[in-house]
Design an enzyme around this catalytic site. Structure first.
Site: not given
Ligand code: DGL
Length: 281
Positions: A38, A69, A203-204
Protein backbone atom coordinates in the site's frame (compact mmCIF):
# COMPACT_ATOMS: atom_id res chain seq x y z
CA UNK A 1 -13.54 -12.22 17.81
CA UNK A 2 -11.00 -9.51 17.09
CA UNK A 3 -10.11 -8.66 13.50
CA UNK A 4 -6.56 -7.67 12.58
CA UNK A 5 -5.80 -6.25 9.17
CA UNK A 6 -2.69 -5.51 7.12
CA UNK A 7 -1.89 -5.06 3.45
CA UNK A 8 0.26 -8.19 3.67
CA UNK A 9 2.31 -10.24 6.11
CA UNK A 10 3.67 -7.36 8.22
CA UNK A 11 0.62 -7.27 10.50
CA UNK A 12 1.49 -10.82 11.59
CA UNK A 13 4.17 -9.20 13.78
CA UNK A 14 1.34 -7.47 15.65
CA UNK A 15 -0.96 -10.51 15.57
CA UNK A 16 1.76 -12.71 17.10
CA UNK A 17 2.18 -10.33 20.01
CA UNK A 18 -1.60 -10.25 20.53
CA UNK A 19 -1.99 -14.03 20.32
CA UNK A 20 0.82 -14.48 22.89
CA UNK A 21 -0.93 -12.02 25.19
CA UNK A 22 -4.60 -13.12 24.82
CA UNK A 23 -4.70 -16.88 24.63
CA UNK A 24 -8.49 -17.12 25.09
CA UNK A 25 -9.47 -14.54 22.49
CA UNK A 26 -10.42 -15.52 18.91
CA UNK A 27 -8.52 -13.64 16.20
CA UNK A 28 -9.15 -13.37 12.48
CA UNK A 29 -6.39 -11.81 10.38
CA UNK A 30 -6.95 -10.51 6.87
CA UNK A 31 -4.04 -9.70 4.54
CA UNK A 32 -4.83 -7.82 1.34
CA UNK A 33 -2.31 -9.55 -0.91
CA UNK A 34 -4.38 -8.59 -3.95
CA UNK A 35 -3.17 -5.01 -3.41
CA UNK A 36 0.05 -5.17 -1.33
CA UNK A 37 2.12 -3.00 -0.98
CA UNK A 38 0.00 0.00 0.00
CA UNK A 39 2.90 2.26 0.90
CA UNK A 40 3.30 4.13 -2.41
CA UNK A 41 -0.36 4.02 -3.54
CA UNK A 42 -2.70 7.04 -3.72
CA UNK A 43 -4.56 7.79 -0.48
CA UNK A 44 -8.02 7.15 -1.97
CA UNK A 45 -6.94 3.63 -3.01
CA UNK A 46 -5.57 2.89 0.46
CA UNK A 47 -8.80 4.13 2.05
CA UNK A 48 -10.98 2.04 -0.29
CA UNK A 49 -8.97 -1.18 0.16
CA UNK A 50 -8.86 -0.72 3.93
CA UNK A 51 -12.62 -0.10 4.15
CA UNK A 52 -13.35 -3.23 2.08
CA UNK A 53 -11.16 -5.35 4.35
CA UNK A 54 -12.67 -3.92 7.54
CA UNK A 55 -16.15 -4.72 6.13
CA UNK A 56 -15.02 -8.28 5.36
CA UNK A 57 -13.82 -8.72 8.95
CA UNK A 58 -17.04 -7.24 10.37
CA UNK A 59 -19.13 -9.52 8.15
CA UNK A 60 -17.18 -12.51 9.51
CA UNK A 61 -18.20 -11.61 13.06
CA UNK A 62 -15.49 -9.24 14.37
CA UNK A 63 -16.90 -6.29 16.25
CA UNK A 64 -13.50 -4.68 16.71
CA UNK A 65 -10.88 -4.41 13.97
CA UNK A 66 -7.30 -3.35 14.60
CA UNK A 67 -5.50 -1.93 11.58
CA UNK A 68 -2.16 -3.72 12.07
CA UNK A 69 -0.74 -1.49 9.36
CA UNK A 70 0.81 1.96 9.81
CA UNK A 71 -0.02 3.02 6.26
CA UNK A 72 -3.72 2.16 6.61
CA UNK A 73 -3.79 3.78 10.06
CA UNK A 74 -2.05 6.95 8.83
CA UNK A 75 -4.16 7.33 5.69
CA UNK A 76 -7.53 5.71 6.37
CA UNK A 77 -8.26 5.46 10.11
CA UNK A 78 -9.73 8.92 10.68
CA UNK A 79 -11.89 8.72 7.55
CA UNK A 80 -13.21 5.31 8.54
CA UNK A 81 -13.84 6.23 12.17
CA UNK A 82 -15.34 9.65 11.57
CA UNK A 83 -17.15 9.36 8.23
CA UNK A 84 -17.63 5.81 7.04
CA UNK A 85 -18.39 3.80 10.21
CA UNK A 86 -21.02 6.13 11.73
CA UNK A 87 -23.01 6.02 8.48
CA UNK A 88 -22.52 2.34 7.72
CA UNK A 89 -24.69 -0.59 8.74
CA UNK A 90 -21.94 -1.49 11.22
CA UNK A 91 -22.32 1.74 13.21
CA UNK A 92 -23.78 0.07 16.30
CA UNK A 93 -21.40 -1.97 18.42
CA UNK A 94 -18.42 -1.95 16.03
CA UNK A 95 -15.15 -0.06 16.05
CA UNK A 96 -11.87 0.33 14.16
CA UNK A 97 -8.56 1.10 15.91
CA UNK A 98 -5.11 1.91 14.58
CA UNK A 99 -1.56 1.38 15.75
CA UNK A 100 0.02 4.83 15.48
CA UNK A 101 -1.36 6.35 18.70
CA UNK A 102 -0.35 3.36 20.89
CA UNK A 103 3.11 3.37 19.31
CA UNK A 104 3.56 7.06 20.03
CA UNK A 105 2.34 6.53 23.59
CA UNK A 106 5.02 3.86 23.99
CA UNK A 107 7.72 6.00 22.39
CA UNK A 108 6.92 9.06 24.49
CA UNK A 109 5.90 7.13 27.60
CA UNK A 110 2.66 9.07 27.67
CA UNK A 111 -0.28 6.79 28.43
CA UNK A 112 -3.48 6.66 26.37
CA UNK A 113 -5.59 8.77 28.69
CA UNK A 114 -3.23 11.76 28.57
CA UNK A 115 -4.38 14.23 25.93
CA UNK A 116 -2.19 17.20 26.86
CA UNK A 117 1.58 17.19 27.45
CA UNK A 118 2.44 16.18 31.01
CA UNK A 119 5.49 16.76 33.16
CA UNK A 120 8.23 15.56 32.46
CA UNK A 121 7.28 14.80 28.83
CA UNK A 122 6.58 18.50 28.33
CA UNK A 123 10.32 19.10 28.75
CA UNK A 124 11.47 16.03 26.83
CA UNK A 125 13.93 17.17 24.13
CA UNK A 126 14.86 13.74 22.77
CA UNK A 127 15.13 12.94 19.09
CA UNK A 128 12.92 10.17 17.74
CA UNK A 129 13.52 8.69 14.28
CA UNK A 130 10.53 7.27 12.41
CA UNK A 131 11.00 4.91 9.45
CA UNK A 132 7.93 4.18 7.33
CA UNK A 133 6.35 3.88 3.91
CA UNK A 134 5.89 6.90 1.66
CA UNK A 135 2.22 7.33 2.63
CA UNK A 136 2.87 6.97 6.37
CA UNK A 137 5.68 9.51 6.37
CA UNK A 138 4.02 12.06 4.07
CA UNK A 139 0.80 11.88 6.15
CA UNK A 140 2.79 13.51 8.99
CA UNK A 141 0.79 11.53 11.54
CA UNK A 142 3.80 10.47 13.63
CA UNK A 143 5.23 13.99 14.19
CA UNK A 144 1.70 15.27 14.83
CA UNK A 145 0.93 12.64 17.48
CA UNK A 146 4.38 12.92 19.09
CA UNK A 147 4.23 16.73 19.37
CA UNK A 148 0.77 16.58 20.95
CA UNK A 149 2.38 14.68 23.81
CA UNK A 150 5.95 16.02 23.77
CA UNK A 151 6.14 19.37 21.94
CA UNK A 152 9.93 19.68 22.33
CA UNK A 153 10.85 16.30 20.89
CA UNK A 154 12.64 16.39 17.53
CA UNK A 155 11.18 13.96 15.01
CA UNK A 156 13.34 12.81 12.09
CA UNK A 157 11.28 10.99 9.48
CA UNK A 158 12.66 8.66 6.83
CA UNK A 159 10.78 7.14 3.91
CA UNK A 160 11.82 3.56 3.10
CA UNK A 161 9.72 3.27 -0.02
CA UNK A 162 10.86 -0.13 -1.29
CA UNK A 163 11.42 -2.02 1.94
CA UNK A 164 7.93 -3.41 2.74
CA UNK A 165 7.53 -4.69 -0.83
CA UNK A 166 10.99 -6.26 -0.76
CA UNK A 167 10.23 -8.05 2.55
CA UNK A 168 6.86 -9.21 1.20
CA UNK A 169 8.55 -10.57 -1.96
CA UNK A 170 11.19 -12.40 0.12
CA UNK A 171 14.00 -10.63 -1.71
CA UNK A 172 17.58 -11.73 -0.85
CA UNK A 173 19.04 -10.64 2.50
CA UNK A 174 21.74 -8.58 0.71
CA UNK A 175 19.07 -6.46 -0.94
CA UNK A 176 17.17 -5.96 2.32
CA UNK A 177 20.49 -5.08 3.99
CA UNK A 178 21.17 -2.41 1.34
CA UNK A 179 17.67 -0.90 1.63
CA UNK A 180 17.94 -0.65 5.43
CA UNK A 181 21.49 0.74 5.28
CA UNK A 182 20.44 3.41 2.79
CA UNK A 183 17.42 4.34 4.92
CA UNK A 184 19.47 4.62 8.13
CA UNK A 185 22.25 6.60 6.40
CA UNK A 186 19.73 9.04 4.89
CA UNK A 187 18.04 9.51 8.28
CA UNK A 188 21.38 10.18 10.01
CA UNK A 189 22.47 12.59 7.26
CA UNK A 190 19.24 14.57 7.62
CA UNK A 191 19.89 14.83 11.38
CA UNK A 192 23.45 16.19 11.08
CA UNK A 193 24.79 12.67 11.79
CA UNK A 194 23.47 12.85 15.35
CA UNK A 195 22.11 9.49 16.55
CA UNK A 196 18.45 9.61 17.60
CA UNK A 197 17.54 8.53 21.12
CA UNK A 198 14.80 6.21 19.89
CA UNK A 199 13.70 4.72 16.59
CA UNK A 200 10.18 3.72 15.64
CA UNK A 201 9.99 1.10 12.91
CA UNK A 202 6.72 2.60 11.68
CA UNK A 203 5.78 -0.16 9.27
CA UNK A 204 4.68 -3.54 10.56
CA UNK A 205 6.87 -5.26 7.97
CA UNK A 206 10.04 -3.66 9.36
CA UNK A 207 10.35 -5.73 12.59
CA UNK A 208 11.11 -8.63 10.23
CA UNK A 209 14.40 -6.86 9.42
CA UNK A 210 14.95 -5.32 12.86
CA UNK A 211 18.36 -7.08 13.00
CA UNK A 212 19.43 -4.95 10.00
CA UNK A 213 18.18 -1.72 11.59
CA UNK A 214 20.11 -2.75 14.71
CA UNK A 215 23.21 -3.34 12.57
CA UNK A 216 23.17 0.16 11.06
CA UNK A 217 21.64 2.30 13.82
CA UNK A 218 24.13 3.57 16.40
CA UNK A 219 24.18 1.44 19.60
CA UNK A 220 22.96 4.54 21.48
CA UNK A 221 19.59 4.37 19.66
CA UNK A 222 16.86 2.28 21.29
CA UNK A 223 14.51 0.56 18.82
CA UNK A 224 10.92 0.52 20.00
CA UNK A 225 9.03 -2.77 19.60
CA UNK A 226 5.78 -1.69 17.97
CA UNK A 227 4.06 -5.11 18.33
CA UNK A 228 4.74 -5.14 22.09
CA UNK A 229 3.58 -1.57 22.77
CA UNK A 230 0.49 -2.13 20.65
CA UNK A 231 -0.29 -5.29 22.63
CA UNK A 232 0.16 -3.35 25.92
CA UNK A 233 -2.25 -0.68 24.79
CA UNK A 234 -4.73 -3.18 23.37
CA UNK A 235 -4.73 -5.12 26.63
CA UNK A 236 -5.66 -1.97 28.47
CA UNK A 237 -8.38 -1.14 25.91
CA UNK A 238 -9.96 -4.61 25.90
CA UNK A 239 -10.05 -4.77 29.68
CA UNK A 240 -12.43 -1.80 29.54
CA UNK A 241 -14.37 -2.93 26.43
CA UNK A 242 -15.26 -6.57 26.95
CA UNK A 243 -18.40 -5.97 24.83
CA UNK A 244 -16.22 -6.51 21.75
CA UNK A 245 -15.66 -10.13 22.75
CA UNK A 246 -18.16 -12.99 22.54
CA UNK A 247 -18.73 -15.10 25.63
CA UNK A 248 -17.62 -18.32 23.92
CA UNK A 249 -14.13 -17.42 22.61
CA UNK A 250 -11.53 -20.20 22.73
CA UNK A 251 -8.28 -18.73 21.46
CA UNK A 252 -8.63 -19.61 17.77
CA UNK A 253 -6.52 -17.95 15.05
CA UNK A 254 -7.91 -17.72 11.49
CA UNK A 255 -5.73 -16.32 8.72
CA UNK A 256 -7.22 -15.02 5.47
CA UNK A 257 -5.74 -13.47 2.35
CA UNK A 258 -7.15 -11.87 -0.76
CA UNK A 259 -4.16 -13.45 -2.59
CA UNK A 260 -2.98 -17.02 -3.16
CA UNK A 261 -3.30 -18.85 0.20
CA UNK A 262 -0.62 -21.45 -0.55
CA UNK A 263 1.99 -18.92 -1.62
CA UNK A 264 1.15 -16.64 1.33
CA UNK A 265 1.31 -19.54 3.84
CA UNK A 266 4.78 -20.48 2.58
CA UNK A 267 6.07 -16.92 2.86
CA UNK A 268 4.58 -16.52 6.34
CA UNK A 269 6.34 -19.66 7.60
CA UNK A 270 9.72 -18.02 7.00
CA UNK A 271 9.27 -15.81 10.03
CA UNK A 272 6.55 -17.61 12.03
CA UNK A 273 7.46 -21.30 11.91
CA UNK A 274 4.16 -22.73 13.22
CA UNK A 275 1.86 -20.16 11.61
CA UNK A 276 -1.58 -21.64 10.76
CA UNK A 277 -2.35 -21.98 7.03
CA UNK A 278 -4.01 -19.06 5.24
CA UNK A 279 -7.38 -19.49 3.53
CA UNK A 280 -8.84 -17.42 0.72
CA UNK A 281 -10.95 -14.49 1.96
N1 DGL B 1 2.91 -3.12 6.82
C1 DGL B 1 2.28 -1.93 6.41
C2 DGL B 1 2.63 -0.74 7.28
O1 DGL B 1 2.72 -0.91 8.48
C3 DGL B 1 2.15 -1.62 4.95
C4 DGL B 1 3.29 -1.81 4.04
C5 DGL B 1 2.82 -1.63 2.62
O2 DGL B 1 1.82 -2.24 2.24
O3 DGL B 1 3.45 -0.85 1.90
O4 DGL B 1 2.78 0.37 6.82
Amino acid sequence: MIGVFDSGLGGLTVLRALVARFNTVDFVYLADHAHVPYGNKPSEDVIGYTRDCVEELFSRGSKLVLLGCNTATAVALRRLQQQWLPESKWAAGHNVLGIVAPTVEGATQTPWAVTSPQYPQKYNTDTIAVFGTTRTITSGVYPEEIRKRCPKVTVVQQICSELAGAIEDKRPEAELDRLVREGVEAMLASNGNMPPHRAILGCTHFPLVEHLFRKYLPPFTRILSQPEVVADSFEDYLARRTNYLNGDERGSVTLLTTGDPQDVSEKARVFWSDVPAFARA
